[in-house]
Design an enzyme around this catalytic site. Structure first.
Site, short mmCIF file in Angstrom:
data_model
loop_
_atom_site.label_atom_id
_atom_site.label_comp_id
_atom_site.label_asym_id
_atom_site.label_seq_id
_atom_site.Cartn_x
_atom_site.Cartn_y
_atom_site.Cartn_z
N ASN A 1 17.02 -0.20 -11.56
CA ASN A 1 16.35 0.84 -12.34
C ASN A 1 16.73 2.22 -11.80
O ASN A 1 17.56 2.32 -10.91
CB ASN A 1 14.83 0.61 -12.32
CG ASN A 1 14.29 0.68 -10.92
OD1 ASN A 1 14.32 1.72 -10.26
ND2 ASN A 1 13.82 -0.45 -10.41
N ASP B 1 10.72 -6.50 -11.50
CA ASP B 1 9.69 -7.52 -11.76
C ASP B 1 10.33 -8.88 -12.02
O ASP B 1 9.67 -9.90 -11.87
CB ASP B 1 8.86 -7.12 -12.99
CG ASP B 1 7.95 -5.94 -12.65
OD1 ASP B 1 7.33 -5.98 -11.57
OD2 ASP B 1 7.88 -4.99 -13.44
N ILE C 1 4.81 -7.96 -4.16
CA ILE C 1 4.58 -7.62 -2.74
C ILE C 1 3.24 -6.90 -2.56
O ILE C 1 2.48 -7.19 -1.65
CB ILE C 1 5.74 -6.75 -2.21
CG1 ILE C 1 7.09 -7.39 -2.55
CG2 ILE C 1 5.63 -6.54 -0.70
CD1 ILE C 1 8.27 -6.45 -2.41
N PHE D 1 1.63 2.31 -6.59
CA PHE D 1 2.03 3.25 -7.63
C PHE D 1 2.03 2.51 -8.96
O PHE D 1 2.14 1.29 -9.00
CB PHE D 1 3.45 3.78 -7.37
CG PHE D 1 3.49 5.04 -6.56
CD1 PHE D 1 3.19 5.01 -5.21
CD2 PHE D 1 3.84 6.26 -7.14
CE1 PHE D 1 3.23 6.18 -4.45
CE2 PHE D 1 3.88 7.42 -6.39
CZ PHE D 1 3.57 7.39 -5.06
N LYS E 1 -3.76 -2.31 -13.56
CA LYS E 1 -2.88 -2.67 -12.44
C LYS E 1 -3.67 -2.66 -11.12
O LYS E 1 -3.52 -3.54 -10.28
CB LYS E 1 -1.74 -1.65 -12.36
CG LYS E 1 -0.44 -2.25 -11.90
CD LYS E 1 0.74 -1.36 -12.23
CE LYS E 1 1.50 -1.84 -13.44
NZ LYS E 1 2.63 -1.01 -13.81
N LYS F 1 -3.92 -5.78 -8.67
CA LYS F 1 -3.23 -5.76 -7.37
C LYS F 1 -4.21 -5.69 -6.20
O LYS F 1 -3.90 -6.14 -5.11
CB LYS F 1 -2.27 -4.56 -7.30
CG LYS F 1 -1.29 -4.48 -8.48
CD LYS F 1 0.11 -4.84 -8.10
CE LYS F 1 1.05 -4.70 -9.29
NZ LYS F 1 2.42 -5.08 -8.98
O1 PMT Z 1 12.23 7.14 -6.62
P1 PMT Z 1 12.00 8.34 -7.53
O2 PMT Z 1 13.22 8.67 -8.37
O3 PMT Z 1 11.47 9.53 -6.79
O4 PMT Z 1 10.88 7.93 -8.60
C1 PMT Z 1 9.57 7.70 -8.16
C2 PMT Z 1 8.93 6.52 -8.88
C3 PMT Z 1 8.71 6.86 -10.35
C4 PMT Z 1 9.80 5.26 -8.77
C5 PMT Z 1 7.56 6.26 -8.14
O5 PMT Z 1 6.77 7.40 -8.25
C6 PMT Z 1 6.83 5.07 -8.73
O6 PMT Z 1 6.14 5.14 -9.72
N1 PMT Z 1 7.00 3.89 -8.08
C7 PMT Z 1 6.48 2.61 -8.57
C8 PMT Z 1 7.31 2.16 -9.71
C9 PMT Z 1 6.92 0.77 -10.17
O7 PMT Z 1 7.61 -0.15 -9.91
O8 PMT Z 1 5.79 0.69 -10.74
P2 PMT Z 1 5.17 -0.71 -11.31
O9 PMT Z 1 4.10 -0.22 -12.20
O10 PMT Z 1 6.24 -1.55 -11.88
O11 PMT Z 1 4.64 -1.42 -10.00
C10 PMT Z 1 3.30 -1.24 -9.54
C11 PMT Z 1 3.22 -1.32 -8.04
O12 PMT Z 1 3.51 -2.67 -7.61
C12 PMT Z 1 4.17 -0.43 -7.30
O13 PMT Z 1 3.50 0.07 -6.15
C13 PMT Z 1 5.30 -1.36 -6.89
O14 PMT Z 1 5.92 -0.94 -5.67
C14 PMT Z 1 4.56 -2.69 -6.68
N2 PMT Z 1 5.38 -3.89 -6.97
C15 PMT Z 1 5.89 -4.09 -8.21
C16 PMT Z 1 6.60 -5.26 -8.47
C17 PMT Z 1 6.77 -6.21 -7.43
N3 PMT Z 1 7.45 -7.32 -7.64
N4 PMT Z 1 6.23 -5.97 -6.22
C18 PMT Z 1 5.54 -4.84 -5.97
O15 PMT Z 1 5.06 -4.64 -4.85
#
Ligand code: PMT
Length: 402
Positions: free
Chosen positions: A207, A276, A308, A324, A338, A342
């Site tokens: 991504n 994901d 994670i 995030f 979320k 989580k």
């Molecule tokens: O890196 P930059 O260009 O500065 O951009 C910043 C950002 C937009 C990437 C950052 O601010 C951000 O939003 N990061 C989280 C992006 C994300 O994957 O969001 P999500 O909604 O898909 O995931 C939710 C949370 O679960 C996140 O904390 C993620 O780290 C965590 N996660 C998700 C999937 C997975 N398999 N394991 C995880 O731990």
């Protein structure tokens, strides 16, 4: 970070031409900056440019009745909260190491009680010379901070270590040298950047995350005195000062690194954009389109990657865990769901539908979503300022836990 008083001391090396950019960046960050130069530096950089950027007169000589009029050299040494010496030549390193005081720069360096940050730049052989190594070691033992030098093509034509670090990296190191101790004793684990899930030997699912958000959090936590471990996907950003970095590629590798570091972490911030899904059976070779029938597409079977954040939230204990959420619509509602799924302490919801926030830019628009339903929405801020807001809240939670 609050405005601080920074004295930039410029010496006579070719890389001195980069110093106006450093001054510009420090002033833009809100600091009050004064510049002094050696006489030799005046061959490479114009005092008028430095004066225009800093808004303050530039001094070069130790004894000059006109210059001593406004602020004498001892007052200058007392004024500084940080002194940066750049580009530090081999000669200047030797003079600092021996404590000479026969020009303005060396006298102020000896008189000041402020921390000293040195950014060396010189020919690679001069940098590697035993005399320079001894001087650097002696200065390090005295608590002098160093940034660089970087490796690459040098002005003298040689290749190797000796390039002045980028002004942005020196500015970052300055923030670190000026750090406060509000997170001292804490171990902050930050994840940043994207993960890359292989399809075959040359292709992957990934991504647009640049790592900027997570790196800003790591840098800010280090500036607040925390021990910081940064688990990063493939990004092209320099490691912030005072941060231990672990590079990973896939979600599985990120999980292993995070679990390895978890026991000693008191705070975890998961800013990484973790894939994901990943291909069920990545090929060890390049998949060739000739192996598919004419007009036939390529159907990929994907499986979920480990979550994670959910996993570490289940074993949270006293730790503060922050997630995030990158959303494009119904940002708060999606982030609230979320957070419930989580189980972390709070979620930083970012609206990534704008071109000037979220992925791969320097600013972000975020809301903090709390388990009791409270939502705090911040205006568009630099990612470093967002990092500060996140860590302010973490400090409160850790204070509460203690
Ligand atoms: O890196 P930059 O260009 O500065 O951009 C910043 C950002 C937009 C990437 C950052 O601010 C951000 O939003 N990061 C989280 C992006 C994300 O994957 O969001 P999500 O909604 O898909 O995931 C939710 C949370 O679960 C996140 O904390 C993620 O780290 C965590 N996660 C998700 C999937 C997975 N398999 N394991 C995880 O731990």
């Amino acid at each position: 970070m609050a405005a601080r008083r920074i004295l930039v001391a410029i010496t006579g090396g070719i890389a001195a031409y980069k110093l106006p950019e450093l001054v510009r960046q420090l002033v833009r960050a809100g600091h009050s900056v004064r510049c002094i130069t050696t006489e030799a530096a005046l061959h490479f950089v114009s005092p008028l440019v430095l004066q225009s950027l800093s808004g303050k007169p530039v001094r070069s000589r130790l004894f000059d009745p006109a210059e001593e009029d406004g602020i004498d050299h001892i007052a200058l040494a007392d004024w500084a909260e940080l002194m940066i010496v750049a580009p530090a030549t081999a000669n200047v390193l030797a003079r600092l190491s021996y404590g000479l005081a026969d020009d303005l720069l060396s006298t102020v360096a000896l008189a000041t009680k402020a921390p000293l940050l040195v950014a060396p730049a010189m020919n690679v052989n001069m940098w590697n010379h035993a005399a320079t190594r001894t001087n650097v070691e002696r200065l390090r033992e005295r608590g002098v901070h160093f940034v660089g030098p970087d490796s690459g093509e040098l002005a003298c034509g040689w290749q190797g270590e000796g390039r002045l670090s980028d002004p942005a990296v020196i500015a970052e190191a300055a923030e670190f040298a000026l750090r406060t101790a509000t997170l001292e004793g804490e171990c902050v684990l930050v994840t940043a950047g994207r993960t890359r899930e292989p399809l075959d030997l040359v292709r992957s699912l990934t991504n647009r995350s640049s790592g900027k958000m997570g790196f800003a959090i790591a840098a800010e936590a280090a500036c607040r005195g925390a021990e910081v471990v940064l688990v990063s996907g493939p990004v092209s950003l320099p490691t912030p000062s005072g941060v231990r970095r672990i590079d990973i590629e896939s979600a599985e590798e990120m999980r292993s690194a995070v679990l390895r570091e978890l026991a000693r972490s008191t705070v975890v911030v998961k800013a990484a954009a973790v894939a994901d899904f990943r291909p069920v059976a990545p090929s060890k070779r390049k998949i060739k389109k000739e192996t598919l029938a004419e007009g036939e597409g390529w159907t990929l079977e994907l499986e979920r990657t480990p979550d994670i954040l959910a996993e570490i939230s289940r074993e949270k204990g006293d730790r503060v865990v922050v997630g995030f959420a990158a959303e494009t619509e119904d940002v708060i509602a999606a982030a609230t769901r979320k957070l419930a799924r989580k189980g972390c302490d709070f979620i930083v919801a970012n609206d990534v539908s704008h071109s000037d926030s979220g992925f791969d830019v320097d600013s972000n628009r975020v809301s903090f979503v709390w388990p009791a339903g409270e939502v705090e929405t911040l205006p568009k801020l630099s990612k470093r300022a967002v990092a500060g807001e996140i860590l302010d809240r973490i400090e409160k939670l850790r204070g509460g836990a203690a």
